[in-house]
Design an enzyme around this catalytic site. Structure first.
Site, PDB file in Angstrom:
ATOM      1  N   ARG A 128       0.860  -1.175   0.000  1.00  0.00           N
ATOM      2  CA  ARG A 128       0.000   0.000   0.000  1.00  0.00           C
ATOM      3  C   ARG A 128       0.898   1.228   0.000  1.00  0.00           C
ATOM      4  O   ARG A 128       1.706   1.413   0.917  1.00  0.00           O
ATOM      5  CB  ARG A 128      -0.901  -0.034   1.237  1.00  0.00           C
ATOM      6  CG  ARG A 128      -1.749   1.187   1.332  1.00  0.00           C
ATOM      7  CD  ARG A 128      -2.719   1.215   2.503  1.00  0.00           C
ATOM      8  NE  ARG A 128      -3.231   2.576   2.526  1.00  0.00           N
ATOM      9  CZ  ARG A 128      -3.317   3.345   3.591  1.00  0.00           C
ATOM     10  NH1 ARG A 128      -2.999   2.872   4.776  1.00  0.00           N
ATOM     11  NH2 ARG A 128      -3.741   4.583   3.485  1.00  0.00           N
ATOM     12  N   HIS A 172      -3.178  10.827   0.598  1.00  0.00           N
ATOM     13  CA  HIS A 172      -2.672  10.618   1.963  1.00  0.00           C
ATOM     14  C   HIS A 172      -2.091  11.954   2.440  1.00  0.00           C
ATOM     15  O   HIS A 172      -0.889  12.089   2.651  1.00  0.00           O
ATOM     16  CB  HIS A 172      -1.639   9.487   1.985  1.00  0.00           C
ATOM     17  CG  HIS A 172      -1.371   8.910   3.352  1.00  0.00           C
ATOM     18  ND1 HIS A 172      -1.427   7.559   3.624  1.00  0.00           N
ATOM     19  CD2 HIS A 172      -1.026   9.494   4.518  1.00  0.00           C
ATOM     20  CE1 HIS A 172      -1.121   7.332   4.890  1.00  0.00           C
ATOM     21  NE2 HIS A 172      -0.864   8.513   5.469  1.00  0.00           N
ATOM     22  N   GLU A 217      -7.478   7.978   6.243  1.00  0.00           N
ATOM     23  CA  GLU A 217      -7.880   8.531   7.542  1.00  0.00           C
ATOM     24  C   GLU A 217      -8.509   9.913   7.439  1.00  0.00           C
ATOM     25  O   GLU A 217      -7.969  10.890   7.987  1.00  0.00           O
ATOM     26  CB  GLU A 217      -6.670   8.573   8.491  1.00  0.00           C
ATOM     27  CG  GLU A 217      -6.074   7.198   8.748  1.00  0.00           C
ATOM     28  CD  GLU A 217      -4.935   7.231   9.764  1.00  0.00           C
ATOM     29  OE1 GLU A 217      -4.498   8.334  10.135  1.00  0.00           O
ATOM     30  OE2 GLU A 217      -4.498   6.149  10.171  1.00  0.00           O
ATOM     31  N   ASN A 342      -7.538   1.215   9.624  1.00  0.00           N
ATOM     32  CA  ASN A 342      -6.239   1.527  10.222  1.00  0.00           C
ATOM     33  C   ASN A 342      -6.468   1.502  11.722  1.00  0.00           C
ATOM     34  O   ASN A 342      -7.273   2.295  12.231  1.00  0.00           O
ATOM     35  CB  ASN A 342      -5.771   2.941   9.853  1.00  0.00           C
ATOM     36  CG  ASN A 342      -5.411   3.087   8.384  1.00  0.00           C
ATOM     37  OD1 ASN A 342      -5.566   2.167   7.601  1.00  0.00           O
ATOM     38  ND2 ASN A 342      -4.922   4.264   8.014  1.00  0.00           N
ATOM     39  N   TYR A 344      -4.722   1.077  15.731  1.00  0.00           N
ATOM     40  CA  TYR A 344      -3.541   1.015  16.585  1.00  0.00           C
ATOM     41  C   TYR A 344      -3.900   0.738  18.056  1.00  0.00           C
ATOM     42  O   TYR A 344      -3.139   0.121  18.764  1.00  0.00           O
ATOM     43  CB  TYR A 344      -2.763   2.339  16.497  1.00  0.00           C
ATOM     44  CG  TYR A 344      -2.146   2.559  15.122  1.00  0.00           C
ATOM     45  CD1 TYR A 344      -0.809   2.265  14.884  1.00  0.00           C
ATOM     46  CD2 TYR A 344      -2.898   3.030  14.055  1.00  0.00           C
ATOM     47  CE1 TYR A 344      -0.233   2.441  13.629  1.00  0.00           C
ATOM     48  CE2 TYR A 344      -2.336   3.210  12.796  1.00  0.00           C
ATOM     49  CZ  TYR A 344      -1.005   2.913  12.589  1.00  0.00           C
ATOM     50  OH  TYR A 344      -0.443   3.073  11.345  1.00  0.00           O
ATOM     51  N   GLU A 410      -3.652  -0.569   7.913  1.00  0.00           N
ATOM     52  CA  GLU A 410      -2.507  -0.162   8.750  1.00  0.00           C
ATOM     53  C   GLU A 410      -2.665  -0.727  10.153  1.00  0.00           C
ATOM     54  O   GLU A 410      -3.768  -0.731  10.699  1.00  0.00           O
ATOM     55  CB  GLU A 410      -2.435   1.367   8.948  1.00  0.00           C
ATOM     56  CG  GLU A 410      -1.894   2.142   7.817  1.00  0.00           C
ATOM     57  CD  GLU A 410      -1.830   3.644   8.134  1.00  0.00           C
ATOM     58  OE1 GLU A 410      -1.674   4.025   9.315  1.00  0.00           O
ATOM     59  OE2 GLU A 410      -1.955   4.417   7.173  1.00  0.00           O
TER      60      GLU A 410
HETATM   61  O1  IFM Z   1       2.259   7.518  10.048  1.00  0.00           O
HETATM   62  C1  IFM Z   1       0.881   7.467  10.209  1.00  0.00           C
HETATM   63  C2  IFM Z   1       0.180   7.266   8.873  1.00  0.00           C
HETATM   64  O2  IFM Z   1       0.528   8.246   7.940  1.00  0.00           O
HETATM   65  C3  IFM Z   1      -1.310   7.323   9.067  1.00  0.00           C
HETATM   66  N1  IFM Z   1      -1.724   6.405  10.100  1.00  0.00           N
HETATM   67  C4  IFM Z   1      -1.027   6.424  11.356  1.00  0.00           C
HETATM   68  C5  IFM Z   1       0.481   6.331  11.120  1.00  0.00           C
HETATM   69  C6  IFM Z   1       1.226   6.359  12.464  1.00  0.00           C
HETATM   70  O3  IFM Z   1       0.928   7.535  13.150  1.00  0.00           O
END
Ligand code: IFM
Length: 506
Positions: A128, A172, A217, A342, A344, A410
């Site tokens: 990606r 992006h 995002e 995405n 985390y 992500e």
């Molecule tokens: O680096 C970023 C990415 O550009 C978008 N998602 C989160 C990542 C980590 O912060």
């Protein structure tokens, strides 16, 4: 409105050592035959799910990494590229940690073949990456810059030759600067500009690229760029935030139609920043706050696309201030072929007290307090490691949207381990992170979710926006002085996962 990822990050930074979850407790639960009942219960709390251990992925699963143009390419003013809002922002003193910029970044514009070699060494079958809009249209409108298109064309050809699927993010975050000067994402004209740009890239690369991501995002760049002001273009206005939300939703709809008009068989999605939102306590107020947090965090850009409306939990937001006009919500519709997630960490939501509301005027508009969890270990950026977040999010999207195709676009962690005396990068915490998130993901698939791929953020250490080069998320280490890339232990482990299509031991 205290709701953003970066804001919560600030609030958890320095919040003390990790609570010491059995951590990276996979080794205990993977040997399931011997696992005790207590260990199984702890595993459920950490990974989610009710079924046994799952480590194998469906045939044809995509194993990839993700990057973004401004974070890796460099060559910020070469071959006819125009200035982007990130060039301008990073060149403004005081905006980025240590005065770093993406002028050179990982120099991938010149070294993309080395990056491809890393992917081959990691046995990946998906990559990606994003296209820099001002490399294609330097001023954001008009005829394409052929050198820019040629660059991406070469990268796509190189990937296909290596049997790696190109998964192309069209936007992006690097808007052409001149479009920002006309209002950027707060200006409805940007919708048409974006649709033209989508059409250009689809026409030029769509004979070889089948999988596209319209936006990366949207909730993050609209919030951080227009309300918090910590990302480009650095505005701090609630009204701009509301307007940009609606313009981006319109652009998602028009962009979807432009892409399908140019390439009817293309698969088109968006990569949404998502985080499951848990109520802090059992009160009805906290539960309502969690639903509102879910709406603004996860479905603020998804409901308009899939259902032609803003999320029900947010109907109190003023549509006139957002600039919603009659007929608009039909235009926001984009029946996405897949939902990119995405993810985390998780989010804990609660209702602000009357005192807090009095202190924060914005809490009247959006009465929700949000922060990260504090039970799991923390990454170097202070983000809580909580694999169950991935399981919970995937299952909620699966339930609420009738089992859509999902790509994990992500997931990753910042750990700043460098080379040891022998030059090796022993980033065992990153191995543990991906391993545990993948086990949680495997559980969601075993319970019915249609997940097609996982993209580790990120291929190699790169420019982490306002954090500059201070945070390393890569599976490969980048020496920013020499531009040498070295695969970390995590990259070697991920190569085995990709080759065997299952979560392997470290
Ligand atoms: O680096 C970023 C990415 O550009 C978008 N998602 C989160 C990542 C980590 O912060």
């Amino acid at each position: 409105m205290r709701l953003t990822r970066r804001k919560f990050v600030q609030s958890v930074l320095g919040a003390g050592a990790a609570a010491g979850l059995p951590g990276i407790l996979f080794s205990a639960c993977s040997k399931s035959s011997k696992a005790t009942t207590a260990a199984a219960a702890t595993a459920r709390k950490f990974y989610g799910g009710s079924s046994g251990d799952h480590a194998t992925f469906p045939k044809g699963f995509f194993w990839g990494t993700a990057t973004a143009a401004y974070q890796i390419e460099g060559a910020w003013n070469e071959d006819g590229k125009g200035e982007s809002i990130w060039d301008r922002f990073a060149h403004t003193p005081g905006k980025i940690k240590n005065g770093d910029t993406g002028d050179v970044a990982c120099d991938s514009y010149h070294r993309w073949r080395e990056d491809l070699a890393l992917m081959r060494a990691m046995n990946l079958n998906s990559y990606r990456f994003s296209i820099s809009w001002p490399r294609i249209q330097p001023s954001g409108t008009g005829a394409p810059n052929s050198k820019g298109l040629d660059y991406y064309s070469r990268v796509v050809d190189g990937l296909l030759e290596a049997h790696i699927r190109p998964l192309v993010t069209i936007y992006h975050w690097d808007l052409p600067q001149l479009l920002d000067e006309a209002g950027g994402w707060t200006n409805r004209d940007t919708v048409g500009r974006y649709a033209d740009y989508v059409q250009l890239v689809a026409q030029s690369l769509g004979d070889r690229v089948s999988d596209w991501i319209l936006f990366n995002e949207p909730a993050a760049f609209v919030d951080l760029g227009y309300m918090e002001g910590t990302h480009a273009p650095g505005r701090k206005s609630l009204l701009d935030f509301l307007r940009a939300t609606h313009v981006v939703n319109l652009a998602q709809g028009e962009g979807f139609r432009a892409l399908k008009a140019a390439r009817p068989t293309a698969r088109v999605g968006t990569a949404f920043s998502m985080s499951p939102c848990e109520p802090a306590g059992d009160s009805d107020d906290d539960k309502l706050a969690a639903e509102r947090a879910h709406a603004i965090t996860n479905t603020w850009f998804l409901e308009p696309a899939l259902r032609g409306r803003y999320p029900e939990a947010l109907t109190f937001l003023p549509e006139t201030a957002m600039g919603v006009k009659s007929g608009d919500m039909e235009k926001t519709r984009a029946p996405l072929d897949f939902i990119g997630i995405n993810l985390y960490y998780r989010t804990i939501a609660s209702a602000p007290s009357a005192m807090e509301r009095a202190a924060h005027a914005q809490d009247w508009l959006f009465p929700v307090k949000m922060e990260g969890g504090h039970e799991g270990p923390k990454t170097d950026l202070g983000w809580e490691v909580w694999p169950k977040a991935l399981y919970d999010m995937v299952m909620r999207i699966t339930r609420d949207y009738n089992r859509p195709a999902i790509e994990i676009t992500e997931s990753g962690c910042a750990y700043n381990d460098g080379p040891d005396a022998s030059g090796a990068i022993r980033d065992s915490r990153r191995v543990a992170y991906h391993r545990e998130y993948l086990l949680a993901l495997a559980r969601s698939i075993a319970e019915g979710a249609d997940v097609r791929g996982y993209h580790a953020w990120t291929l190699m250490d790169n420019f982490e926006w306002a954090e500059g080069f201070s945070q390393r998320f890569g599976l490969a280490y980048t020496d920013f002085k020499t531009q040498q890339r070295t695969i970390k232990d995590s990259g070697r482990w991920y190569a085995r996962v990709a080759a065997e299509n299952r979560v392997v031991s470290p």
